[in-house]
Design an enzyme around this catalytic site. Structure first.
Site, PDB file in Angstrom:
ATOM      1  N   PHE A  96      -5.254  16.369 -24.753  1.00 33.54           N
ATOM      2  CA  PHE A  96      -4.466  16.452 -25.887  1.00 33.54           C
ATOM      3  C   PHE A  96      -4.289  15.176 -26.778  1.00 33.54           C
ATOM      4  CE2 PHE A  96      -3.939  20.843 -24.505  1.00 33.54           C
ATOM      5  CZ  PHE A  96      -4.206  21.638 -25.808  1.00 33.54           C
ATOM      6  N   HIS A 123      -6.523   3.246 -15.042  1.00 30.55           N
ATOM      7  CA  HIS A 123      -5.366   4.264 -14.564  1.00 30.55           C
ATOM      8  C   HIS A 123      -4.218   3.832 -13.645  1.00 30.55           C
ATOM      9  CE1 HIS A 123      -8.035   7.027 -16.815  1.00 30.55           C
ATOM     10  NE2 HIS A 123      -6.980   7.810 -17.004  1.00 30.55           N
ATOM     11  N   LYS A 127      -3.124   7.659  -9.497  1.00 29.78           N
ATOM     12  CA  LYS A 127      -4.194   8.600 -10.156  1.00 29.78           C
ATOM     13  C   LYS A 127      -5.342   8.682  -8.801  1.00 29.78           C
ATOM     14  CE  LYS A 127      -7.772  10.050 -13.574  1.00 29.78           C
ATOM     15  NZ  LYS A 127      -7.131  11.401 -13.699  1.00 29.78           N
TER      16      LYS A 127
HETATM   17  P1  NAP Z   1       3.644  17.890 -12.642  1.00 30.90           P
HETATM   18  O1  NAP Z   1       4.460  16.706 -12.940  1.00 30.90           O
HETATM   19  O2  NAP Z   1       3.204  18.215 -11.465  1.00 30.90           O
HETATM   20  O3  NAP Z   1       4.183  19.186 -13.447  1.00 30.90           O
HETATM   21  C1  NAP Z   1       3.765  20.417 -13.364  1.00 30.90           C
HETATM   22  C2  NAP Z   1       4.707  21.414 -13.577  1.00 30.90           C
HETATM   23  O4  NAP Z   1       4.514  22.624 -13.583  1.00 30.90           O
HETATM   24  C3  NAP Z   1       5.957  21.302 -12.530  1.00 30.90           C
HETATM   25  O5  NAP Z   1       7.414  21.242 -13.028  1.00 30.90           O
HETATM   26  C4  NAP Z   1       6.019  22.536 -11.558  1.00 30.90           C
HETATM   27  O6  NAP Z   1       6.783  22.988 -10.862  1.00 30.90           O
HETATM   28  C5  NAP Z   1       5.301  23.656 -12.814  1.00 30.90           C
HETATM   29  N1  NAP Z   1       4.947  24.554 -12.067  1.00 30.90           N
HETATM   30  C6  NAP Z   1       3.945  24.765 -11.081  1.00 30.90           C
HETATM   31  N2  NAP Z   1       3.382  26.045 -11.153  1.00 30.90           N
HETATM   32  C7  NAP Z   1       4.094  26.913 -11.965  1.00 30.90           C
HETATM   33  C8  NAP Z   1       4.220  28.195 -12.498  1.00 30.90           C
HETATM   34  N3  NAP Z   1       3.646  29.141 -11.932  1.00 30.90           N
HETATM   35  N4  NAP Z   1       4.960  28.463 -13.525  1.00 30.90           N
HETATM   36  C9  NAP Z   1       5.655  27.605 -14.208  1.00 30.90           C
HETATM   37  N5  NAP Z   1       5.891  26.254 -13.877  1.00 30.90           N
HETATM   38  C10 NAP Z   1       5.033  25.816 -12.826  1.00 30.90           C
HETATM   39  O7  NAP Z   1       2.256  17.667 -13.597  1.00 30.90           O
HETATM   40  P2  NAP Z   1       1.825  17.027 -15.194  1.00 30.90           P
HETATM   41  O8  NAP Z   1       1.636  15.558 -14.874  1.00 30.90           O
HETATM   42  O9  NAP Z   1       3.200  17.759 -15.980  1.00 30.90           O
HETATM   43  O10 NAP Z   1       0.461  17.657 -15.445  1.00 30.90           O
HETATM   44  C11 NAP Z   1       0.287  19.143 -15.499  1.00 30.90           C
HETATM   45  C12 NAP Z   1      -0.909  19.303 -15.675  1.00 30.90           C
HETATM   46  O11 NAP Z   1      -1.471  18.847 -16.964  1.00 30.90           O
HETATM   47  C13 NAP Z   1      -1.964  18.765 -14.681  1.00 30.90           C
HETATM   48  O12 NAP Z   1      -2.958  19.872 -14.397  1.00 30.90           O
HETATM   49  C14 NAP Z   1      -2.637  17.632 -15.662  1.00 30.90           C
HETATM   50  O13 NAP Z   1      -3.883  17.191 -15.077  1.00 30.90           O
HETATM   51  C15 NAP Z   1      -2.548  18.197 -16.881  1.00 30.90           C
HETATM   52  N6  NAP Z   1      -2.475  17.121 -17.947  1.00 30.90           N
HETATM   53  C16 NAP Z   1      -3.056  17.374 -19.096  1.00 30.90           C
HETATM   54  C17 NAP Z   1      -3.179  16.649 -19.998  1.00 30.90           C
HETATM   55  C18 NAP Z   1      -4.114  17.001 -21.323  1.00 30.90           C
HETATM   56  O14 NAP Z   1      -4.168  16.292 -22.267  1.00 30.90           O
HETATM   57  N7  NAP Z   1      -4.902  18.090 -21.493  1.00 30.90           N
HETATM   58  C19 NAP Z   1      -2.528  15.405 -20.207  1.00 30.90           C
HETATM   59  C20 NAP Z   1      -2.048  15.262 -18.910  1.00 30.90           C
HETATM   60  C21 NAP Z   1      -1.947  16.296 -17.794  1.00 30.90           C
HETATM   61  P3  NAP Z   1       7.069  22.526  -9.411  1.00 30.90           P
HETATM   62  O15 NAP Z   1       7.299  20.901  -9.522  1.00 30.90           O
HETATM   63  O16 NAP Z   1       8.432  23.219  -9.076  1.00 30.90           O
HETATM   64  O17 NAP Z   1       5.906  22.759  -8.532  1.00 30.90           O
END
Ligand code: NAP
Length: 209
Positions: A96, A123, A127
């Site tokens: 994004f 990175h 990672k």
């Molecule tokens: P993160 O810190 O692990 O955050 C994930 C969050 O989602 C945690 O708070 C987790 O809660 C919560 N969660 C898990 N299952 C859920 C559910 N069923 N309903 C609601 N919340 C839930 O990971 P992150 O770094 O923020 O990244 C999240 C995702 O975004 C990853 O897949 C990453 O690869 C992706 N990402 C995408 C972009 C992009 O530009 N598209 C950029 C960065 C990251 P708990 O901790 O309680 O499990």
């Protein structure tokens, strides 16, 4: 807009929610285990896990709410039919960050004029996967199977250089992500354009830039 944010307490969620609120959106944060009650909201944003995102998106679509999803590592194609059926949108982007998407687009353009290129992606040491998804996608756009170098060190966030070479010249295209707020501009842009997208699945920020 009135938004749901699945994963509001995650690393991306904590960076993005304040930016969305400052831009005038109201955000209902939804965490794991919470009933995904999103009825009446304008859109649901998801940055969770590949295990959680498909069910969150389905729950939102079944309640008549379009989705903007950044979670990586799963196949969103099966959501296309449900979204079309309901006249709703599912927008998924593996990156994004507008700067990163432009870096890839510029690299694709440069590749038409340079015979050789190599990709260096850098990175943070936390990672786990290498090469990064963005580096692999860039290599696909450039074509010719360029070498990808992966660097993992403390102090780095997410960076990528594409170096093109020909006789007597080099061209370097570089993008640096210095904070997760970099993903906010792309999410805000998609929210702005969501209603003008065709119903069903749209993949990739480059589709709306
Ligand atoms: P993160 O810190 O692990 O955050 C994930 C969050 O989602 C945690 O708070 C987790 O809660 C919560 N969660 C898990 N299952 C859920 C559910 N069923 N309903 C609601 N919340 C839930 O990971 P992150 O770094 O923020 O990244 C999240 C995702 O975004 C990853 O897949 C990453 O690869 C992706 N990402 C995408 C972009 C992009 O530009 N598209 C950029 C960065 C990251 P708990 O901790 O309680 O499990």
């Amino acid at each position: 807009m009135k938004l749901a944010f699945f994963g509001a307490d995650g690393k991306v969620g904590r960076a993005l929610v304040p930016v969305l609120e400052r831009a005038g959106h109201t955000v209902r944060g939804l965490e794991i285990g919470e009933e995904p009650d999103v009825a009446g909201l304008d859109a649901a944003v998801d940055f969770t896990t590949p295990e959680a995102a498909p069910a969150n998106a389905r729950a939102a679509l079944e309640q008549g709410v379009s989705c903007v999803i950044g979670t990586t590592g799963w196949d969103p194609q099966p959501l296309d039919a449900l979204a079309r059926e309901r006249g709703l949108r599912v927008f998924v982007a593996p990156n994004f960050s507008i700067g990163a998407v432009l870096m890839m687009r510029f690299a694709e353009q440069a590749a038409q004029y340079f015979p050789r290129a190599e990709v260096i992606e850098l990175h943070s040491e936390t990672k786990k996967d290498a090469p990064s998804g963005t580096a692999r996608a860039t290599a696909d756009l450039i074509g010719g199977d360029p070498v990808i170098h992966s660097v993992r060190l403390p102090g780095l966030v997410a960076h990528q250089e594409v170096i093109f070479g020909s006789e007597g010249q080099l061209l370097t295209i570089r993008h640096d992500t210095t904070g997760r707020e970099s993903f906010a501009d792309g999410v805000l842009l998609v929210l702005e354009k969501l209603d003008s997208l065709p119903p069903g699945l749209t993949v990739g920020l480059d589709r709306i830039l």
